[in-house]
Design a protein around this motif. Structure first.
Motif, PDB file in Angstrom:
ATOM      1  N   LYS A   1       0.834  -1.198   0.000  1.00  0.00           N
ATOM      2  CA  LYS A   1       0.000   0.000   0.000  1.00  0.00           C
ATOM      3  C   LYS A   1       0.871   1.251   0.000  1.00  0.00           C
ATOM      4  O   LYS A   1       0.698   2.148  -0.800  1.00  0.00           O
ATOM      5  CB  LYS A   1      -0.933  -0.005   1.201  1.00  0.00           C
ATOM      6  CG  LYS A   1      -1.853   1.190   1.243  1.00  0.00           C
ATOM      7  CD  LYS A   1      -2.822   1.110   2.398  1.00  0.00           C
ATOM      8  CE  LYS A   1      -3.716   2.344   2.425  1.00  0.00           C
ATOM      9  NZ  LYS A   1      -4.615   2.321   3.562  1.00  0.00           N
TER      10      LYS A   1
ATOM     11  N   THR B   1       0.320   9.220  -3.472  1.00  0.00           N
ATOM     12  CA  THR B   1       0.177   8.192  -4.495  1.00  0.00           C
ATOM     13  C   THR B   1       1.137   8.493  -5.624  1.00  0.00           C
ATOM     14  O   THR B   1       1.507   9.639  -5.868  1.00  0.00           O
ATOM     15  CB  THR B   1      -1.256   8.124  -5.053  1.00  0.00           C
ATOM     16  OG1 THR B   1      -1.570   9.364  -5.693  1.00  0.00           O
ATOM     17  CG2 THR B   1      -2.268   7.850  -3.971  1.00  0.00           C
TER      18      THR B   1
ATOM     19  N   ASP C   1      -0.100   1.288  -7.983  1.00  0.00           N
ATOM     20  CA  ASP C   1      -0.952   0.855  -6.882  1.00  0.00           C
ATOM     21  C   ASP C   1      -0.341   1.146  -5.518  1.00  0.00           C
ATOM     22  O   ASP C   1      -1.017   1.023  -4.501  1.00  0.00           O
ATOM     23  CB  ASP C   1      -1.222  -0.655  -6.976  1.00  0.00           C
ATOM     24  CG  ASP C   1      -2.105  -1.004  -8.153  1.00  0.00           C
ATOM     25  OD1 ASP C   1      -2.917  -0.154  -8.580  1.00  0.00           O
ATOM     26  OD2 ASP C   1      -1.978  -2.138  -8.658  1.00  0.00           O
TER      27      ASP C   1
END
Length: 125
Positions: free
Chosen positions: A6, A46, A51
């Protein structure tokens, strides 16, 4: 089952300076920027098209990790072109791009001196 990463935590001494560098020089986008502790915010970034992301946060007692080599390798399609674009935005490289038998890579640093590898996704065969 684990499905991916993450975010990776990057220890920084000044979250405002780090946020400016990672967004303006590296092109990352802010996902979250909110109060977290009395002395730090939780800043999660991000990477456009990826991802996984980064968190600009230093866990209490881990300040000694600021400015070290981080075990993070960012990939791009063309290391030479990407490094050139990053340099134009003020990013300092401590190892210039070079094609090796195992692939192409360079090493850059952030304002705190944290060092990262920039490499191509595909390895030479």
């Amino acid at each position: 089952m684990i499905r991916g990463i993450k975010f990776i935590g990057i220890p920084v001494s000044n979250q405002d300076v780090a946020l400016k560098f990672y967004t303006e020089s590296l092109g990352m986008k802010v996902l979250t920027d909110q109060p977290f502790t009395p002395t730090q915010r939780w800043i999660e970034l991000t990477i456009p098209g990826a991802d996984s992301g980064l968190a600009l946060f230093t866990p209490p007692g881990r300040e000694d990790q600021i400015g070290k080599f981080q075990s993070v390798s960012f990939w791009c399609d063309d290391v030479f072109a990407t490094a050139d674009a990053m340099k134009k935005k003020g990013v300092t490289f401590i190892k210039e791009p070079a094609a090796e038998s195992w692939g192409t890579a360079a090493v850059f640093k952030d304002p705190d001196g944290n060092q990262f590898v920039l490499s191509s996704k595909d390895r030479k065969k």
